[in-house]
Design a protein around this motif. Structure first.
Motif, mmCIF file in Angstrom:
data_model
loop_
_atom_site.group_PDB
_atom_site.id
_atom_site.type_symbol
_atom_site.label_atom_id
_atom_site.label_comp_id
_atom_site.label_asym_id
_atom_site.label_seq_id
_atom_site.Cartn_x
_atom_site.Cartn_y
_atom_site.Cartn_z
ATOM 1 N N LEU A 34 -7.609 6.834 -9.267
ATOM 2 C CA LEU A 34 -6.437 7.102 -8.416
ATOM 3 C C LEU A 34 -6.074 8.586 -8.403
ATOM 4 N N ALA A 48 4.521 10.431 -9.139
ATOM 5 C CA ALA A 48 4.030 10.694 -10.500
ATOM 6 C C ALA A 48 3.329 12.051 -10.581
ATOM 7 N N LEU A 62 2.477 1.834 -3.422
ATOM 8 C CA LEU A 62 1.507 2.444 -4.351
ATOM 9 C C LEU A 62 1.393 3.948 -4.084
ATOM 10 N N GLU A 63 1.271 4.311 -2.801
ATOM 11 C CA GLU A 63 1.167 5.741 -2.469
ATOM 12 C C GLU A 63 2.401 6.512 -2.933
ATOM 13 N N GLU A 102 0.842 -1.206 0.000
ATOM 14 C CA GLU A 102 0.000 0.000 0.000
ATOM 15 C C GLU A 102 0.871 1.248 0.000
ATOM 16 N N ILE A 158 -9.240 3.095 -13.925
ATOM 17 C CA ILE A 158 -8.602 2.943 -12.619
ATOM 18 C C ILE A 158 -7.712 4.160 -12.339
ATOM 19 N N ALA A 159 -6.944 4.573 -13.357
ATOM 20 C CA ALA A 159 -6.048 5.718 -13.176
ATOM 21 C C ALA A 159 -6.840 6.956 -12.778
ATOM 22 N N ILE A 169 2.139 6.976 -6.719
ATOM 23 C CA ILE A 169 1.164 8.002 -7.109
ATOM 24 C C ILE A 169 1.713 9.390 -6.774
ATOM 25 N N MET A 219 -7.510 5.148 -1.387
ATOM 26 C CA MET A 219 -7.256 3.698 -1.526
ATOM 27 C C MET A 219 -8.585 2.987 -1.788
ATOM 28 N N LEU A 220 -8.584 2.099 -2.764
ATOM 29 C CA LEU A 220 -9.811 1.368 -3.080
ATOM 30 C C LEU A 220 -10.052 0.293 -2.029
ATOM 31 N N LEU A 241 -11.393 -2.542 -11.903
ATOM 32 C CA LEU A 241 -10.202 -3.173 -11.318
ATOM 33 C C LEU A 241 -10.347 -4.693 -11.267
ATOM 34 N N LEU A 269 -5.046 10.261 -11.106
ATOM 35 C CA LEU A 269 -3.924 10.521 -12.007
ATOM 36 C C LEU A 269 -4.360 11.242 -13.274
ATOM 37 N N ALA A 291 -2.173 -0.634 -8.654
ATOM 38 C CA ALA A 291 -3.316 -0.501 -7.742
ATOM 39 C C ALA A 291 -4.116 -1.792 -7.696
ATOM 40 N N LEU A 332 0.611 2.413 -12.992
ATOM 41 C CA LEU A 332 0.084 2.592 -11.639
ATOM 42 C C LEU A 332 -1.299 1.962 -11.478
#
Ligand SMILES: Cc1cc2nc3c(=O)[nH]c(=O)nc-3n(C[C@H](O)[C@H](O)[C@H](O)COP(=O)(O)OP(=O)(O)OC[C@H]3O[C@@H](n4cnc5c(N)ncnc54)[C@H](O)[C@@H]3O)c2cc1C
Lengths: 321, 376
Positions: B373, A194, A187-188, A184, B369-370, A191, B1-2, B312, B375, A218, A214
């Motif tokens: 997040l 980026a 991933l953070e 986790e 998904i991005a 992100i 966070m998913l 996802l 993004l 995820a 990414l």
């Protein structure tokens, strides 16, 4: 699950597990202050039978510990106290106890002992899962690829412990939970980096190639988290060992993909010692092989399914929730 | 966070599961397909038998023939059918998304006219989204409907329409008004009778040799006002709200499941270590995917719109459906009775390119998904 415990642990970890502490621990300095703080808050006792906490709470704390790359053998210290019990000095003082593997059954040479060099008592796990207490007499220092101490220890006064728990599965589950937490965090970090790093006049998060890496990360991290939760939920059930086997396998597969991708996103910066990313990715790489690699647990699970037979496989899968 | 919260299947699902298994055993002559791809077995009679048992439209209101059961009960029925390789393609789309679309956005009259026959397993629907010039970029559809007295005249071509040559209706996304700067505006969903005058359906042979998807040409096809789903112009938001249903179900990770069963049969009760590891590795994936997919069913049950979570699960599930035959192939022993394994493996491999295309490509899902997040 006791959220209060996990939150309390998180506060301590967030405060204490700085890059400086992580670097110092890797240089061989035991993070005494962090350990003492945890003991003052009673964490060293939390896996002991009458602590009031559930065993599942231990794994919730370990998941948080993974998020912070806590440079302590937390799982081993707490499980050692559980298995030693009051009778063998578990949790008696704030001294560190830990868990290692017996080189072979009955041997007094124990291997891969996390922070064996700093331990007062050690629990040795035999091939068949039996647990023994021992007192260290000589230590050969060694580390895993994350620089975490994994010592070879000569012990004496070896005595069997009256515990009938599946120790190897519990230790493997510890790595699963720690890895789920570290994933986790990775991933953070991916992100965050980026969104902040700019090239060609915009954040690299704007590039579809980076977004797709990414997104894949995820998905893998979510899968690892779900697999970990499922194995924790199976504590005490008949299928516990098989659920741990599935989780160790699934999480181990995520580790390779996630670490590779998030390093790619970080460019050269993530390849420096100065950056914190490697404290997580190296641990993940080490942990997927500790307490049984994917292949080990896959074979265990696979044998059971083959014994059930092709037409029973679906029933096995469908009766897990 | 998913977040993918665990769900506990409600009491009573074990009995339901057993009923489905008994039913499958009693209909074994129709359920011997060597693959568990949801869209490769079209069997109207089988669907009608499922309808008799009340296993289509299970979650829908009783007023329309449904059973008002939970998403979890539907989940159990669908996963049992897929795992057995049952031929579910005929009613699949109607049950999974056309019905829920009508319930969510359609009129009472539409629900009353269409849902009872779907529930009986006698009325089958296709999805009319893609066109020759429209794949991933769905908003670019050119099939257009022009206003006429009492309804609309439709002209254009839909492509890759699964089972159009065997199903009764298509719910088509068409342009009913010019885009005028906002390409998501002016789109509508119409229920089109595939037997109506002006509809020409031409099956397209796929690389596995099957004829499942089609080209569907509309030449001045009349659609009554009563068959516009929701308000004209509201098509885009409706079509995107179908995606949670479309993307997260067990069909998104079970397409290759029969390969696994035959692989376990081939390696036998006493496997080599690497064979056992392959069996365990696949099981570990399946256990996790199933749990994640059920988590999404739980979100649907609670009335949420888990579009990112569904994307996802589909992303993970589709990649796994391609990985499974590869793991099995590389670990398969030389000896033993190879026939069933080889047949199932070959069929599934030939279908596998479609796994990461249909229902939204892998690249499009990663984009979804991005966005989730933050993004993009
Ligand atoms: C077996 C099967 C059954 C089908 N059944 C139906 C059906 O019943 N009804 C229906 O309407 N449709 C159906 N489809 C069509 C399906 O929805 C489309 O194949 C899908 O939406 C992709 O469109 P395309 O094939 O035109 O590919 P394209 O959109 O042309 O894409 C080609 C490639 O480019 C990539 N790409 C496209 N846009 C982007 C982007 N923005 N960023 C990155 N990469 C991109 C894609 O990911 C893909 O890899 C079916 C398809 C298959 C294979």
């Amino acid at each position: 699950m006791d959220q209060v415990l996990a939150d309390a642990a998180e506060r301590i970890f967030r405060d204490q597990c700085t890059k400086t502490t992580l670097d110092a621990a890797e240089d061989g300095e035991f993070p005494e202050r962090l350990w003492q703080l945890l003991c003052e808050n009673g964490f060293q006792l939390m896996a002991m039978p009458d602590s009031g906490a559930e065993l599942a709470d231990l794994f919730a704390v370990l998941r948080v510990a993974g998020r912070f790359a806590v440079p302590l053998p937390l799982a081993e210290a707490l499980l050692a106290n559980r298995w030693l019990g009051e009778e063998f000095g578990g949790g008696e003082t704030n001294a560190l106890n830990t868990v290692g593997l017996m080189a072979e059954n009955g041997s007094s040479r124990w291997l891969g002992v996390p922070w064996g060099r700093a331990a007062r008592r050690i629990v040795g796990v035999a091939d068949d899962g039996g647990v023994f207490a021992g007192t260290p007499v000589a230590v050969n220092e060694a580390v895993n690829l994350a620089g975490e101490p994994r010592d070879q220890v000569e012990v004496q006064d070896v005595r069997p412990l009256p515990y009938a728990e599946p120790a190897p599965a519990l230790l493997a589950l510890a790595r699963v939970a720690q890895s789920a937490g570290a994933l986790e965090r990775v991933l953070e970090l991916g992100i965050g980096y980026a969104q902040e790093r700019e090239q060609f006049g915009r954040p690299i998060a704007r590039f579809q190639a980076v977004q797709h890496l990414l997104a894949m990360v995820a998905a893998e991290v979510a899968a690892a988290g779900r697999a970990s939760d499922a194995a924790v939920a199976a504590i005490g059930s008949e299928r516990f060992t098989l659920e741990v086997a599935a989780a160790k396998s699934r999480v181990g597969e995520s580790v390779g993909l996630v670490a590779e991708a998030v390093h790619q996103v970080h460019g050269a910066m993530g390849f420096t010692y100065e950056h914190q990313l490697h404290h997580f990715t190296r641990r993940l790489w080490a942990w997927r092989d500790e307490c049984g690699s994917e292949a080990h647990w896959q074979a265990l699970l696979g044998r059971r399914l083959c014994a059930l037979g092709a037409d029973q496989v679906w029933d096995f899968l469908a009766t897990s929730s | 966070m998913l977040q993918f919260d665990p769900v506990q299947l409600p009491e009573g699902t074990a009995a339901l599961r057993q009923e489905v298994r008994d039913f499958l055993a009693a209909n074994a002559d129709r359920t011997s397909a060597p693959n568990s791809d949801f869209s490769s077995g079209h069997d109207a009679e089988f669907s009608a038998r499922l309808g008799e048992r009340g296993w289509i439209g299970m979650t829908w209101p009783k007023a329309y023939g449904g059973a008002e059961r939970s998403f979890f009960e539907r989940y159990v029925v669908t996963e049992e059918l897929l795992a057995a390789g049952a031929p579910v393609s005929a009613h699949w789309i109607a049950d999974r998304q056309s019905g829920p679309l009508l319930l969510g956005s359609g009129s009472e009259d539409q629900c009353a006219r269409y849902l009872p026959a779907i529930v009986q397993g006698r009325s089958f629907f296709s999805i009319g989204m893609s066109e020759p010039g429209t794949g991933s970029d769905l908003a670019s559809v050119r099939t257009a409907a022009k206003r006429v007295a009492g309804g609309w005249r439709v002209n254009g071509t839909k492509l890759w329409t699964t089972d159009a040559h065997r199903n009764h209706y298509m719910i088509a996304l068409v342009r009913t008004a010019p885009a005028d700067g906002n390409r998501h505006a002016g789109l509508s969903q119409l229920i089109i009778d595939l037997a109506a005058p002006g509809v020409t359906i031409r099956p397209i042979r796929n690389m596995a040799g099957g004829e499942d998807f089609n080209e569907v040409v509309f030449d001045d096809v009349f659609v009554a006002d009563a068959d516009v789903v929701g308000e004209p112009g509201n098509g885009w938001s409706q079509v995107t709200s179908e995606l949670g249903y479309e993307r997260s179900g067990p069909e998104r990770f079970l397409s290759a499941f029969r390969v696994y069963v035959e692989f376990v049969r081939l390696v036998g009760a006493d496997p080599e270590r690497f064979e056992a590891a392959a069996v365990g590795r696949i099981a570990a994936h399946l256990m996790t995917l199933r749990r994640m997919s059920m988590s999404v069913a739980g979100m649907l049950e609670n009335g949420k719109a888990p579009n990112v979570e569904a994307a996802l699960v589909k992303e993970l599930g589709n990649n796994f459906e391609k990985l499974l035959p590869e793991i099995a192939r590389t670990a398969a022993p030389l000896g033993g009775d190879q026939e069933r394994f080889r047949r199932t493996y070959a069929e599934t491999l030939l279908l596998s390119p479609s796994f990461t295309l249909r229902g939204g490509t892998r690249e499009i899902l990663r984009g979804v998904i991005a966005r989730g997040l933050g993004l993009r």
